[in-house]
Design an enzyme around this catalytic site. Structure first.
Site, PDB file in Angstrom:
ATOM      1  N   GLU A 143       0.863  -1.184   0.000  1.00  0.00           N
ATOM      2  CA  GLU A 143       0.000   0.000   0.000  1.00  0.00           C
ATOM      3  C   GLU A 143       0.895   1.228   0.000  1.00  0.00           C
ATOM      4  OE1 GLU A 143      -2.615   2.413   3.338  1.00  0.00           O
ATOM      5  OE2 GLU A 143      -2.798   0.218   3.298  1.00  0.00           O
ATOM      6  N   GLU A 148      -2.727  11.776   2.916  1.00  0.00           N
ATOM      7  CA  GLU A 148      -3.460  11.237   4.059  1.00  0.00           C
ATOM      8  C   GLU A 148      -3.250  12.143   5.272  1.00  0.00           C
ATOM      9  OE1 GLU A 148      -4.365   6.932   6.113  1.00  0.00           O
ATOM     10  OE2 GLU A 148      -2.297   7.359   5.516  1.00  0.00           O
TER      11      GLU A 148
END
Length: 333
Positions: A143, A148
């Protein structure tokens, strides 16, 4: 960056190795394979309405539901995804209406460039633009989190999450600040290996106030994973990034904001495969709503879930406004 006098010998050699790898990759160019603009997002992405794997107070919508509620719409040159910011959430429901989408195609060695005008922010929010192994199951295949953060964070966090056996050096060729070095999802509650963006305006309301900007991800078996950030107002982004070039060469973009070298301590082919691209906006959940994060956010004395349920107006600025998303794949010189 620390001076050479303060670097340990091993850290210095690690830094030199990462710099050498960067310079040696000069032969890699990438040509545009896909450009996603406006209504293209409806065709190029799957709309996921499953329960949130990060346990957020969120109700992800199908494409039909999102269109019917006007929480996803497009113009000729923009795409918007919004949460519900009008209704109080029933205690018995999954949570506040929002969007999670994943690309139908997956890409391995590639460059991904997003021209983003506005990103979600605000108390209770946890937005992310990231890539994820299409084959899985997670964390097999890895990932990569490009954008974020939670609540009203001021710095974007770029990070990797992998199977055991992937670490990165603390000192490496990047302009960002190393936050963590062990990418293993089973270590330290899935913290991953992360880099904080030092540049002001990399995340949230400050990013939006500056008119947004560009993020670019480049990944290669030769050098690993790199991410760049350029704010729009400074006109610092390379011309091939700003003007939708037919081809790009990241080796002329200067030092990356975040660099995760692969090699002996993190073998590329063991930890990364073809990734799909994901946008989501959840609320509270494992990070934003955690007992160590929510109380320190300064948002509200009530619980994170209750705040999300009872304050729809707090999410008026929690939307994605995307100008374009472009994917480039490598060609040999």
């Amino acid at each position: 960056m620390r001076t050479l006098n303060h670097l340990s010998l091993s850290s210095f050699f690690t830094f030199v190795l990462s710099l050498t790898r960067t310079v040696s990759s000069a032969s890699i160019r990438y040509t545009r394979e896909l450009s996603i603009v406006g209504s293209d997002f409806f065709d190029q992405f799957n709309w996921e309405s499953k329960n949130d794997p990060t346990h957020g107070r969120v109700n992800y919508l199908t494409l039909e539901e999102a269109k019917a509620k006007n929480l996803a719409y497009a113009t000729e040159d923009k795409f918007f995804m919004l949460p519900d910011s009008e209704n109080i959430v029933s205690p018995g429901s999954r949570g506040r209406d929002s969007i999670r989408i994943s690309s139908k195609q997956a890409f391995d060695e590639s460059v991904i460039i997003i021209d983003l005008e506005h990103m979600p922010h605000g108390c209770g929010t946890w937005p992310a633009f990231w890539t994820l192994s299409q084959k899985g199951p997670w964390p097999t295949g890895g990932e990569i989190d490009i954008i974020e953060g939670v609540h009203e964070a001021e710095q974007n966090l770029i990070s990797l999450h992998t199977l055991p056996g992937c670490t990165v050096p603390a000192t490496r060729y990047q302009t960002g600040e190393t936050a963590s070095t062990n990418c293993d999802t089973s270590f330290n509650f899935n913290q991953g290996c992360g880099t904080k963006v030092r540049h002001p305006g990399s995340y949230g309301k400050d990013f939006n106030a500056l008119g947004g900007g560009f993020y670019a991800l480049a990944r290669s078996k030769e050098y690993g994973v790199k991410v760049w950030f350029w704010p729009r107002v400074a006109l610092l982004a390379p011309l091939d990034v700003r003007f939708n070039g037919e081809a790009v060469n990241p080796d002329f973009w200067g030092p990356p904001t975040a660099y995760f070298p692969t090699g002996a301590n993190c073998e590329y082919e063991e930890h990364f495969d073809a990734h799909m691209l994901v946008f989501d906006l959840t609320f509270c959940g494992d990070w934003a709503g955690s007992p160590s994060v929510w109380p320190a956010s300064g948002c509200s004395p009530m619980s994170c879930n209750d705040f999300v349920d009872e304050n729809p107006e707090a999410f008026a600025d929690a939307y994605w406004e995307i100008n374009s998303l472009r994917i480039y794949t490598p060609v040999s010189d």
